[in-house]
Design a protein around this motif. Structure first.
Motif, short mmCIF file in Angstrom:
data_model
loop_
_atom_site.label_atom_id
_atom_site.label_comp_id
_atom_site.label_asym_id
_atom_site.label_seq_id
_atom_site.Cartn_x
_atom_site.Cartn_y
_atom_site.Cartn_z
N ARG A 158 0.83 -1.21 0.00
CA ARG A 158 0.00 0.00 0.00
C ARG A 158 0.86 1.25 0.00
O ARG A 158 0.49 2.28 -0.57
CB ARG A 158 -0.94 -0.01 1.21
N ARG A 159 2.00 1.17 0.68
CA ARG A 159 2.92 2.31 0.76
C ARG A 159 4.18 2.00 -0.02
O ARG A 159 4.83 0.97 0.21
CB ARG A 159 3.28 2.61 2.22
N GLY A 160 4.52 2.88 -0.93
CA GLY A 160 5.68 2.65 -1.76
C GLY A 160 6.98 2.54 -0.99
O GLY A 160 7.83 1.70 -1.31
N THR A 185 3.57 0.06 -5.61
CA THR A 185 2.32 0.19 -4.88
C THR A 185 1.20 -0.59 -5.57
O THR A 185 1.29 -0.92 -6.76
CB THR A 185 1.89 1.66 -4.74
N ASP A 188 -0.11 0.62 -8.91
CA ASP A 188 0.84 0.76 -10.01
C ASP A 188 0.37 -0.11 -11.19
O ASP A 188 0.06 -1.29 -11.00
CB ASP A 188 2.23 0.31 -9.56
#
Length: 315
Positions: A158-160, A185, A188
């Protein structure tokens, strides 16, 4: 009562390697251990989280893992899942060893998955995709690399920043060959292509709804779903389960806890009579499918913790 011996997380990793854990789990199943003999997991809601109690007995040993699941902990800088394991003598029920249960969980869950992957994944795994960026993502990458010469791993989170950090840690796990890793993510556009090309896909998330489309997974690929033990939550959709060879740890346990399978069956996409067990794989009663995906849905069972704890308690 004599003071129980304490085994911390560092000792857990030092005493039992990830691949040794896989071999221990596999050996128990090959020797006839019946997962259906496990008592059902007890779950109590506590605020926004859960308290889990997981007892098991085997031979001269008994044990219980007490687990807390606190969804808000990562925002507090704490682990989402924390646990303590108590190993007892089966005759006297005297606690003999206390073990960092979080470390046991981090070790045994990928080990169980690796037992399944070793049968269900192709011999050649050029690329893998892991959904999730927590400890289980790292553990499953390590477990996969112990059994397959994988050259590329994509971490989807969820978080890059978390996905990239986990991908960087995975890149350091390969000691015999060059391993290419990346973190992206969930939104993407490269995610779909990565899954379509992968021979192994692992979902290790806290998601309640599917994290990938049903038609993304290639025939012959292996999918391992370990993110949920609740009947109303799933990481995989009914369409994927319906067109796959499906394996679970135990049929009765899956009926209670394996939401991915429960929901697919309830929607008519899957027949419970077509679901196989991990023991079926180990004992050669079912083989990997090459004309459809292979799915292993794991919820985690108490016997797995006890197998690892017994080995950790040896002098």
């Amino acid at each position: 009562m004599q003071q129980p011996r304490w085994v911390d997380a560092a000792a857990v990793r030092r005493i039992v390697s990830p691949d040794r854990a896989r071999r221990l789990i596999r050996c128990e199943l090959a020797d006839g251990l019946d997962p259906a003999s496990d008592p059902a997991r007890r779950v109590a809601g506590v605020g926004d989280g859960q308290l889990l109690v997981m007892p098991a007995t085997k031979g001269r040993s008994a044990g219980v893992k007490v687990v807390s699941v606190a969804p808000g902990n990562p925002d507090r800088g704490l682990e989402r899942i924390q646990a303590l394991y108590v190993l007892l003598d089966a005759d006297t029920l005297t606690p003999s060893v206390l073990i960092d249960g979080t470390a046991v969980t981090s070790l045994r869950t990928p080990a169980v998955s690796a037992v399944a992957m070793d049968v269900l994944a192709p011999d050649e795994v050029g690329s893998a995709v892991i959904f999730g960026s927590g400890p289980q993502a790292l553990g499953h990458a390590e477990a996969l690399l112990a059994i397959r010469h994988t050259s590329s791993v994509t971490v989807v989170g969820r978080r890059g920043d978390a996905a990239r950090a986990t991908a960087q840690r995975i890149s350091g796990l390969a000691t015999t060959h060059r391993l290419s890793t990346r973190g992206i993510t969930v939104d993407d556009p490269q995610v779909e292509a990565a899954v379509r090309e992968a021979q192994v896909v692992v979902t290790a998330t806290s998601a309640a709804t599917p994290v990938l489309d049903d038609d993304w997974v290639a025939d012959g690929a292996c999918v391992v779903a370990i993110g949920s033990h609740e009947p109303h939550r799933r990481e995989l959709g009914s369409g994927l389960l319906g067109r796959s060879l499906v394996v679970v740890e135990d049929i009765g346990t899956a009926h209670r806890e394996a939401g991915d399978v429960i929901l697919a069956a309830a929607q008519g996409a899957l027949d419970w009579a077509d679901v196989h067990t991990l023991a079926d794989l180990v004992l050669g009663r079912v083989e990997r499918a090459s004309d459809r995906p292979n799915v292993f849905k794991s919820v985690g069972m108490a016997w797995q913790d006890l197998v690892i704890a017994e080995h950790l308690a040896r002098p």
